[in-house]
Design a protein around this motif. Structure first.
Motif, PDB file in Angstrom:
ATOM      1  N   VAL A  95       0.834  -1.197   0.000  1.00 56.32           N
ATOM      2  CA  VAL A  95       0.000   0.000   0.000  1.00 56.32           C
ATOM      3  C   VAL A  95       0.871   1.250   0.000  1.00 56.32           C
ATOM      4  CG1 VAL A  95      -1.691   1.317   1.330  1.00 56.32           C
ATOM      5  CG2 VAL A  95      -1.926  -1.166   1.122  1.00 56.32           C
ATOM      6  N   ARG A  96       1.904   1.245   0.838  1.00 53.56           N
ATOM      7  CA  ARG A  96       2.808   2.411   0.890  1.00 53.56           C
ATOM      8  C   ARG A  96       3.397   2.704  -0.485  1.00 53.56           C
ATOM      9  NH1 ARG A  96       8.393   1.067   3.336  1.00 53.56           N
ATOM     10  NH2 ARG A  96       8.274  -0.141   1.386  1.00 53.56           N
ATOM     11  N   ASP A  97       3.851   1.657  -1.160  1.00 51.00           N
ATOM     12  CA  ASP A  97       4.491   1.860  -2.463  1.00 51.00           C
ATOM     13  C   ASP A  97       3.513   2.393  -3.504  1.00 51.00           C
ATOM     14  OD1 ASP A  97       6.737   0.839  -1.261  1.00 51.00           O
ATOM     15  OD2 ASP A  97       6.546  -1.172  -2.141  1.00 51.00           O
ATOM     16  N   LEU A  98       2.248   1.994  -3.393  1.00 49.58           N
ATOM     17  CA  LEU A  98       1.258   2.403  -4.393  1.00 49.58           C
ATOM     18  C   LEU A  98       0.790   3.846  -4.217  1.00 49.58           C
ATOM     19  CD1 LEU A  98      -0.932  -0.832  -4.583  1.00 49.58           C
ATOM     20  CD2 LEU A  98       0.544   0.081  -6.381  1.00 49.58           C
ATOM     21  N   VAL A  99       0.972   4.422  -3.029  1.00 52.41           N
ATOM     22  CA  VAL A  99       0.508   5.796  -2.801  1.00 52.41           C
ATOM     23  C   VAL A  99       1.665   6.786  -2.775  1.00 52.41           C
ATOM     24  CG1 VAL A  99      -1.544   5.038  -1.562  1.00 52.41           C
ATOM     25  CG2 VAL A  99       0.531   5.561  -0.274  1.00 52.41           C
ATOM     26  N   ALA A 100       2.804   6.392  -3.312  1.00 49.34           N
ATOM     27  CA  ALA A 100       3.952   7.300  -3.373  1.00 49.34           C
ATOM     28  C   ALA A 100       3.550   8.588  -4.082  1.00 49.34           C
ATOM     29  CB  ALA A 100       5.105   6.629  -4.114  1.00 49.34           C
ATOM     30  N   GLY A 101       3.896   9.721  -3.467  1.00 52.61           N
ATOM     31  CA  GLY A 101       3.552  11.009  -4.046  1.00 52.61           C
ATOM     32  C   GLY A 101       2.216  11.557  -3.598  1.00 52.61           C
ATOM     33  N   SER A 102       1.495  10.802  -2.764  1.00 44.91           N
ATOM     34  CA  SER A 102       0.169  11.236  -2.316  1.00 44.91           C
ATOM     35  C   SER A 102       0.237  12.217  -1.146  1.00 44.91           C
ATOM     36  CB  SER A 102      -0.656  10.018  -1.889  1.00 44.91           C
ATOM     37  OG  SER A 102      -0.078   9.419  -0.733  1.00 44.91           O
ATOM     38  N   GLY A 103       1.409  12.292  -0.518  1.00 45.40           N
ATOM     39  CA  GLY A 103       1.537  13.154   0.653  1.00 45.40           C
ATOM     40  C   GLY A 103       1.202  12.452   1.952  1.00 45.40           C
ATOM     41  N   ILE A 104       0.834  11.187   1.897  1.00 44.13           N
ATOM     42  CA  ILE A 104       0.523  10.423   3.106  1.00 44.13           C
ATOM     43  C   ILE A 104       1.826   9.935   3.723  1.00 44.13           C
ATOM     44  CG2 ILE A 104      -0.612   8.368   4.029  1.00 44.13           C
ATOM     45  CD1 ILE A 104      -2.623   8.576   1.722  1.00 44.13           C
ATOM     46  N   GLY A 105       2.006  10.186   5.012  1.00 45.36           N
ATOM     47  CA  GLY A 105       3.216   9.761   5.708  1.00 45.36           C
ATOM     48  C   GLY A 105       3.048   8.399   6.369  1.00 45.36           C
ATOM     49  N   PHE A 106       4.163   7.726   6.614  1.00 46.87           N
ATOM     50  CA  PHE A 106       4.116   6.389   7.207  1.00 46.87           C
ATOM     51  C   PHE A 106       5.188   6.244   8.286  1.00 46.87           C
ATOM     52  CE2 PHE A 106       2.456   5.970   2.917  1.00 46.87           C
ATOM     53  CZ  PHE A 106       1.304   5.221   3.114  1.00 46.87           C
ATOM     54  N   GLU A 107       4.863   5.430   9.298  1.00 46.95           N
ATOM     55  CA  GLU A 107       5.817   5.087  10.346  1.00 46.95           C
ATOM     56  C   GLU A 107       6.056   3.590  10.319  1.00 46.95           C
ATOM     57  OE1 GLU A 107       4.627   6.442  14.162  1.00 46.95           O
ATOM     58  OE2 GLU A 107       4.336   8.531  13.529  1.00 46.95           O
ATOM     59  N   ASP A 108       7.317   3.203  10.301  1.00 52.33           N
ATOM     60  CA  ASP A 108       7.674   1.785  10.203  1.00 52.33           C
ATOM     61  C   ASP A 108       7.230   1.033  11.456  1.00 52.33           C
ATOM     62  OD1 ASP A 108       8.741  -0.608   9.518  1.00 52.33           O
ATOM     63  OD2 ASP A 108      10.835  -0.027   9.728  1.00 52.33           O
ATOM     64  N   ARG A 109       6.540  -0.077  11.253  1.00 51.30           N
ATOM     65  CA  ARG A 109       6.137  -0.927  12.373  1.00 51.30           C
ATOM     66  C   ARG A 109       6.848  -2.281  12.334  1.00 51.30           C
ATOM     67  NH1 ARG A 109       4.530   3.245  14.242  1.00 51.30           N
ATOM     68  NH2 ARG A 109       2.338   3.856  14.535  1.00 51.30           N
ATOM     69  N   GLY A 110       7.864  -2.385  11.474  1.00 54.89           N
ATOM     70  CA  GLY A 110       8.684  -3.585  11.444  1.00 54.89           C
ATOM     71  C   GLY A 110       8.108  -4.719  10.611  1.00 54.89           C
ATOM     72  N   GLU A 111       8.831  -5.849  10.616  1.00 58.27           N
ATOM     73  CA  GLU A 111       8.385  -7.039   9.893  1.00 58.27           C
ATOM     74  C   GLU A 111       7.558  -7.933  10.815  1.00 58.27           C
ATOM     75  OE1 GLU A 111      11.523  -9.229   8.139  1.00 58.27           O
ATOM     76  OE2 GLU A 111      11.848  -7.797   6.507  1.00 58.27           O
ATOM     77  N   HIS A 112       6.559  -8.565  10.225  1.00 60.81           N
ATOM     78  CA  HIS A 112       5.665  -9.409  11.012  1.00 60.81           C
ATOM     79  C   HIS A 112       5.346 -10.693  10.255  1.00 60.81           C
ATOM     80  CE1 HIS A 112       4.488  -6.302  14.040  1.00 60.81           C
ATOM     81  NE2 HIS A 112       4.873  -5.492  13.051  1.00 60.81           N
ATOM     82  N   THR A 113       5.075 -11.739  11.010  1.00 57.27           N
ATOM     83  CA  THR A 113       4.530 -12.968  10.445  1.00 57.27           C
ATOM     84  C   THR A 113       3.023 -12.915  10.619  1.00 57.27           C
ATOM     85  OG1 THR A 113       6.513 -14.240  10.997  1.00 57.27           O
ATOM     86  CG2 THR A 113       4.493 -15.478  10.577  1.00 57.27           C
ATOM     87  N   LEU A 114       2.305 -13.089   9.531  1.00 58.48           N
ATOM     88  CA  LEU A 114       0.848 -13.038   9.572  1.00 58.48           C
ATOM     89  C   LEU A 114       0.305 -14.457   9.616  1.00 58.48           C
ATOM     90  CD1 LEU A 114       0.213 -10.274   6.877  1.00 58.48           C
ATOM     91  CD2 LEU A 114       0.601 -10.008   9.337  1.00 58.48           C
TER      92      LEU A 114
END
Length: 360
Positions: free
Chosen positions: A327-346
């Protein structure tokens, strides 16, 4: 009925399978009974046997229901609200569908003309001619149809000799809404003797899962009635924001929603608006978002992408919109900021997934 025959004559069609739904069902049935040499088969889908209820047919419309129809025509014709109220409840909350139905209503006739049409429909009663139908007949009826009671379909099947009856789940009256594929497959098999393997319909969607945090504890604290009232406010909030951001309800999960969007940025903005509005209601909501390929199953969506979005939502903090790196990669340039929450096993999903909190 004679119009149908005239059209067949005009195009040089000697025989045809005649299909009728709703109030077109009686016309199709009458045609098959009157012109068996022109009807190779009869198919009735959510069709009406009798319009006005009587003691010997209580499943038709009562006086109160007829008046309700007339009131709608007089007061709301052209609004499109008949879709979610009666004809297609599964489209409830779908703004585009409502606009389409509103346009259909306006273009199909004036309120005065439609009221006369309903008065004509009130005379429908094809019970006397059903035992005269001798052509192969398929009757398909949705069990929870909001417009035509299921007993109509059962009556057709019981009184047309040799009729095949198929009762399917669903409350949509318009057969092309909801799980239309199941109806199409029945029709195809009835006409051709076999049904083709259905191609899997796969689409790229952004999935949003929302969930009320600590809902069980809150319900216990408030009591059933107060909690129900609060939940109604929450549901109204979610549906209004989905409409605002062009999202569609896929399903509900008790005190949460599953929705889909054509674009991830709108999904994030919608989730943020839902969380903000829920806070004003005194509720904490968390949300999970993932974009991936999904399999359409009627109005539902399935596939690994759905499982990923659900797992992401379960890891979100109260008041947080948690998304995948996709999702982060698809909204590049949208102005939406992100905070890393690390890697997870789903759980149940292979690999490790990078998750991020979506900010403003």
């Amino acid at each position: 009925m004679d119009d149908v025959r005239a059209v067949m004559d005009a195009v040089g069609l000697d025989r045809a399978t005649v299909l009728g739904g709703s109030e077109a069902g009686p016309i199709a049935a009458l045609f098959a009974a009157t012109y068996p040499d022109r009807a190779s088969a009869l198919i009735l889908i959510n069709a009406i046997v009798k319009w006005t209820a009587t003691d010997d047919f209580p499943w038709a419309y009562s006086r109160e229901q007829v008046q309700m129809q007339l009131d709608y025509v007089e007061q709301n014709w052209g609004s499109g609200s008949s879709a979610e109220s009666w004809f297609a409840p599964s489209l409830s909350g779908n703004r585009r569908a409502r606009e389409w139905v509103a346009r259909v209503e306006r273009l199909s006739g004036t309120p005065t003309a439609i009221a006369k049409f309903l008065a004509m429909n009130a005379l429908i009663d094809v019970r006397p001619i059903l035992d005269a139908i001798r052509v192969p007949t398929l009757v398909v009826q949705r069990a929870s149809d909001q417009v035509v009671d299921v007993h109509n379909g059962r009556y057709f099947a019981d009184h047309i000799g040799g009729a095949k009856y198929v009762e399917l789940p669903g409350e949509d009256h318009w057969w092309w809404v909801g799980d239309a594929n199941s109806i199409i497959e029945e029709v195809e098999e009835f006409i051709t003797g076999q049904r083709h393997a259905r191609d899997v319909d796969r689409v790229l969607k952004t999935l949003l899962f929302t969930d009320i945090v600590a809902s069980t504890e809150r319900a216990s604290l408030l009591g059933d009635r107060s909690w129900r009232d609060l939940l109604d406010l929450h549901d109204g909030l979610v549906r209004s924001q989905l409409e605002r951001f062009d999202g569609s309800v896929v399903n509900t999960t008790g005190d949460g929603f599953v929705a889909c969007f054509d674009g991830p940025a709108r999904a994030i903005r919608c989730a943020q608006a839902i969380i903000s509005g829920a806070t004003e209601l005194g509720l904490q909501v968390r949300a999970g978002i993932h974009t991936g390929e999904c399999e359409r199953r009627g109005q539902d969506l399935a596939g690994i992408a759905v499982h990923v979005a659900a797992r992401v939502a379960s890891l979100a903090r109260p008041g947080e919109v948690l998304v995948t790196a996709t999702v982060r990669d698809l909204v590049a340039g949208s102005g939406i900021g992100f905070e890393d929450r690390g890697e997870h096993t789903l759980k149940g999903v292979p690999g490790r997934w990078v998750l991020l909190g979506a900010g403003a």
